[in-house]
Design a protein around this motif. Sequence first.
Motif, PDB file in Angstrom:
ATOM      1  N   ARG A 157       0.833  -1.205   0.000  1.00 55.61           N
ATOM      2  CA  ARG A 157       0.000   0.000   0.000  1.00 55.61           C
ATOM      3  C   ARG A 157       0.870   1.258   0.000  1.00 55.61           C
ATOM      4  NH1 ARG A 157      -1.236   3.967   2.736  1.00 55.61           N
ATOM      5  NH2 ARG A 157      -3.444   3.573   3.097  1.00 55.61           N
ATOM      6  N   PHE A 161      -0.082   3.870  -2.701  1.00 54.53           N
ATOM      7  CA  PHE A 161      -0.982   4.885  -2.166  1.00 54.53           C
ATOM      8  C   PHE A 161      -0.275   5.781  -1.152  1.00 54.53           C
ATOM      9  CE2 PHE A 161      -3.492   0.877  -2.653  1.00 54.53           C
ATOM     10  CZ  PHE A 161      -4.172   1.235  -3.806  1.00 54.53           C
ATOM     11  N   VAL A 165      -5.028   7.692   1.780  1.00 51.46           N
ATOM     12  CA  VAL A 165      -5.944   6.599   1.429  1.00 51.46           C
ATOM     13  C   VAL A 165      -6.242   5.796   2.689  1.00 51.46           C
ATOM     14  CG1 VAL A 165      -6.257   4.517   0.033  1.00 51.46           C
ATOM     15  CG2 VAL A 165      -5.030   6.488  -0.907  1.00 51.46           C
ATOM     16  N   THR A 166      -7.508   5.575   2.962  1.00 52.54           N
ATOM     17  CA  THR A 166      -7.877   4.828   4.165  1.00 52.54           C
ATOM     18  C   THR A 166      -7.427   3.375   4.049  1.00 52.54           C
ATOM     19  OG1 THR A 166     -10.049   4.129   3.341  1.00 52.54           O
ATOM     20  CG2 THR A 166      -9.916   6.295   4.423  1.00 52.54           C
ATOM     21  N   ASP A 169      -9.991   1.363   2.048  1.00 49.43           N
ATOM     22  CA  ASP A 169      -9.906   1.519   0.599  1.00 49.43           C
ATOM     23  C   ASP A 169      -8.655   0.848   0.051  1.00 49.43           C
ATOM     24  OD1 ASP A 169     -12.287   2.834   0.226  1.00 49.43           O
ATOM     25  OD2 ASP A 169     -11.413   4.849   0.270  1.00 49.43           O
ATOM     26  N   ALA A 170      -7.530   0.999   0.744  1.00 49.98           N
ATOM     27  CA  ALA A 170      -6.298   0.367   0.284  1.00 49.98           C
ATOM     28  C   ALA A 170      -6.460  -1.146   0.214  1.00 49.98           C
ATOM     29  CB  ALA A 170      -5.141   0.733   1.211  1.00 49.98           C
ATOM     30  N   HIS A 173      -8.669  -2.174  -2.771  1.00 55.28           N
ATOM     31  CA  HIS A 173      -7.959  -2.139  -4.039  1.00 55.28           C
ATOM     32  C   HIS A 173      -6.953  -3.284  -4.139  1.00 55.28           C
ATOM     33  CE1 HIS A 173      -9.969   1.559  -4.626  1.00 55.28           C
ATOM     34  NE2 HIS A 173      -9.154   2.327  -3.928  1.00 55.28           N
ATOM     35  N   GLU A 244      -6.528   7.762  -5.502  1.00 53.19           N
ATOM     36  CA  GLU A 244      -6.263   8.585  -4.319  1.00 53.19           C
ATOM     37  C   GLU A 244      -7.499   9.431  -3.992  1.00 53.19           C
ATOM     38  OE1 GLU A 244      -2.914   9.750  -2.728  1.00 53.19           O
ATOM     39  OE2 GLU A 244      -2.443   7.666  -3.138  1.00 53.19           O
ATOM     40  N   PRO A 245      -7.647   9.874  -2.737  1.00 52.42           N
ATOM     41  CA  PRO A 245      -8.763  10.764  -2.407  1.00 52.42           C
ATOM     42  C   PRO A 245      -8.773  12.033  -3.248  1.00 52.42           C
ATOM     43  CG  PRO A 245      -7.793   9.903  -0.396  1.00 52.42           C
ATOM     44  CD  PRO A 245      -6.898   9.468  -1.528  1.00 52.42           C
TER      45      PRO A 245
END
Length: 260
Positions: A157, A161, A165-166, A169-170, A173, A244-245
Amino acid sequence: MTLEIISRKANQERKAPPLLFVHGAYTAAWCWENFLPWFARRGYDAHAVSLRGHGASPVPGSLDFASVDDYVADVLEAAGGLGEPPVLIGHSMGAIVVQRAALRARAPAMALLAPVPPHGLTGSAFTLAARDPPLFLALNTMQLANGGAKPDLIRVRDYLFSQTVTEADARRHLMRMQRESSRALADLAWPQHFWIAPSRGVRTLVIGAGRDAFFPPPMIEETARFHGVTPVMFEDMAHALMLEPGWRRVAEAVKAWLET
């Protein structure tokens, strides 16, 4: 061979070429889940192709025999089915595929996000191995483990990322990621100048991330110099910009460039 193509049709009429998004290594068309509806709402027919052996796209024989040339053929097939030449938008490995396909696809323009640099992967891999051996090993584990299902792969991650990135979410993905073709990775280890040179002259946007653990800013600048442009940098973002956010800022940069 029927390739997976995820499409979002424009919800308003405008004179704009279609967009064809090409993913990088270890992912598939799903990685453009934010970009496709965003561009469709702004009047662009947006399509993302899964290269052979990725996502729901089949692969003749073993994925490990798929070459970058095969991926180029996939992009040409996908582009040929859109009715008119698309703007090609590629991420990482997909940016090399886009550059190698652009002239043959008659693409009016191409956008390269966090691209593999012209000198290829070998220098980047050695740099990453020296700077962060655990991360380099985790990336190789992902190749051997066929994706992100192993708990120790959460280390990846930090390669893909930023910390914005939470973890949820990571992990989401990473769980969708898969192994990459060994032959394609070997193809990318070599300098790419010969194969991407025909794309010089195609209108080009180069975007990089300041916190990209694999292709840091000097490598992004190398790609930009190759095409004679100035890169657009997002200093607070990491390699997987489109997940990404702050992905909307990247999409806005692509849209602003398209409109010029």
